[in-house]
Design a protein around this motif. Sequence first.
Motif, PDB file in Angstrom:
ATOM      1  N   VAL A  20      30.201  26.669  63.490  1.00 18.01           N
ATOM      2  CA  VAL A  20      28.886  26.080  63.288  1.00 18.01           C
ATOM      3  C   VAL A  20      28.668  25.917  61.785  1.00 18.01           C
ATOM      4  O   VAL A  20      28.638  26.903  61.043  1.00 18.01           O
ATOM      5  CB  VAL A  20      27.777  26.954  63.891  1.00 18.01           C
ATOM      6  N   PHE A  21      28.526  24.667  61.330  1.00 15.43           N
ATOM      7  CA  PHE A  21      28.374  24.367  59.917  1.00 15.43           C
ATOM      8  C   PHE A  21      26.927  24.011  59.591  1.00 15.43           C
ATOM      9  O   PHE A  21      26.237  23.381  60.382  1.00 15.43           O
ATOM     10  CB  PHE A  21      29.269  23.173  59.523  1.00 15.43           C
ATOM     11  N   MET A  58      43.859  24.990  62.505  1.00 12.12           N
ATOM     12  CA  MET A  58      45.083  24.404  63.045  1.00 12.12           C
ATOM     13  C   MET A  58      46.294  24.997  62.340  1.00 12.12           C
ATOM     14  O   MET A  58      46.702  24.526  61.279  1.00 12.12           O
ATOM     15  CB  MET A  58      45.063  22.885  62.883  1.00 12.12           C
ATOM     16  N   PRO A  59      46.897  26.043  62.926  1.00  8.33           N
ATOM     17  CA  PRO A  59      48.066  26.682  62.300  1.00  8.33           C
ATOM     18  C   PRO A  59      49.283  25.756  62.339  1.00  8.33           C
ATOM     19  O   PRO A  59      49.318  24.763  63.070  1.00  8.33           O
ATOM     20  CB  PRO A  59      48.275  27.930  63.159  1.00  8.33           C
ATOM     21  N   LEU A  95      32.692  30.782  63.675  1.00  8.52           N
ATOM     22  CA  LEU A  95      33.966  30.078  63.746  1.00  8.52           C
ATOM     23  C   LEU A  95      34.570  30.236  65.130  1.00  8.52           C
ATOM     24  O   LEU A  95      34.513  31.315  65.723  1.00  8.52           O
ATOM     25  CB  LEU A  95      34.951  30.619  62.702  1.00  8.52           C
ATOM     26  N   ALA A  96      35.180  29.170  65.631  1.00  9.58           N
ATOM     27  CA  ALA A  96      35.854  29.217  66.924  1.00  9.58           C
ATOM     28  C   ALA A  96      37.288  29.712  66.745  1.00  9.58           C
ATOM     29  O   ALA A  96      37.791  29.831  65.617  1.00  9.58           O
ATOM     30  CB  ALA A  96      35.847  27.838  67.562  1.00  9.58           C
ATOM     31  N   GLY A  98      41.183  16.600  62.614  1.00  9.51           N
ATOM     32  CA  GLY A  98      40.133  16.772  61.615  1.00  9.51           C
ATOM     33  C   GLY A  98      39.658  18.207  61.565  1.00  9.51           C
ATOM     34  O   GLY A  98      38.543  18.499  62.011  1.00  9.51           O
ATOM     35  N   PRO A  99      40.464  19.126  61.042  1.00  6.20           N
ATOM     36  CA  PRO A  99      40.052  20.534  60.988  1.00  6.20           C
ATOM     37  C   PRO A  99      38.848  20.737  60.088  1.00  6.20           C
ATOM     38  O   PRO A  99      38.653  20.016  59.106  1.00  6.20           O
ATOM     39  CB  PRO A  99      41.290  21.248  60.428  1.00  6.20           C
ATOM     40  N   LEU A 100      38.028  21.736  60.429  1.00  5.18           N
ATOM     41  CA  LEU A 100      36.863  22.081  59.608  1.00  5.18           C
ATOM     42  C   LEU A 100      37.199  23.139  58.567  1.00  5.18           C
ATOM     43  O   LEU A 100      36.612  23.160  57.489  1.00  5.18           O
ATOM     44  CB  LEU A 100      35.716  22.563  60.497  1.00  5.18           C
TER      45      LEU A 100
END
Length: 289
Positions: A1-2, A48-49, A21-22, A41-43
């Motif tokens: 949540v940003f 994304m490892p 964070l998820a 589109g990572p936040l």
Amino acid sequence: VFENRYAAGDLDARSQRVAALAEPFAPADLEGVDARTFHLGPLTRDDMPPAFLAAVCARAARLSLDVQGFVRAVRDGAVVACEWPAHRAGLRLVDVLKADDTEARLLTGGPDAEAAARALAASGPREVLITFGSRASLVFAEGRMQRIRAYPPRRAADPTGCGDTYLAGYMTCRLTNDDLRACGDFAATVASLKLEQSGPFRGSPELIAARRRRLRPRPPAPRAARTLSRALDGCQVTHVATTVDQIRRLGPQRLVGQRVDRVEPRGKHLLIWFDPSALALHSHMRMAG
């Protein structure tokens, strides 16, 4: 949540905080997904490892990436800029890369956006997009740097997601169009429409087409610009000479070897754009610029 907070009077400046964070994505999340084009589109850098990136690459015929998340870290709820240690390995998997000018220079250490675009392309991506907030953008591919105009919105309501919308628009156009400048113009138009409304972009192809017709730049075309364009378009610069000290100090010899991309009139002003550097010579008719 940003949570995004924008500076008063400057929608290009913002601070961010994260409330939650998820869990990161995993290769198993791709089960049942059947697609040839993937966009990531990572936040944040933990979304994304590397194993997930590799799994996506193994499935994708074309992979686009908005790098913003990989250069963001969350510390005590605040979002701060950080390096992406594995960026060289990650960029080798990417076909289309988008970054804003700050992110591009952070990744490469380049002195400016154009140098950063070239360095990023050398790492693997065939197409590199550099955005400048509400200003212009760059598309670099096959050694050619193209500057894309920004299209002014009717009103500025919510800039959150404009960069994501730009890349989504670009990739949508690229599915059916190999003209990279046209794709950049399409992306800039969609981002302009997004800026006019809160939340995600909800426009239609008809709305985009109508806005592109309305916003298509129609600068005055003085006779000098038409005459110069007919004479110079595509020509290569072989020699540069100037009697103006201010211009001499800028190192105009950089233009030698460049080709004239276009002559663009701006009222009484003329901009002669050069390719592939995206540099422009500004003149005010017979006055030195």
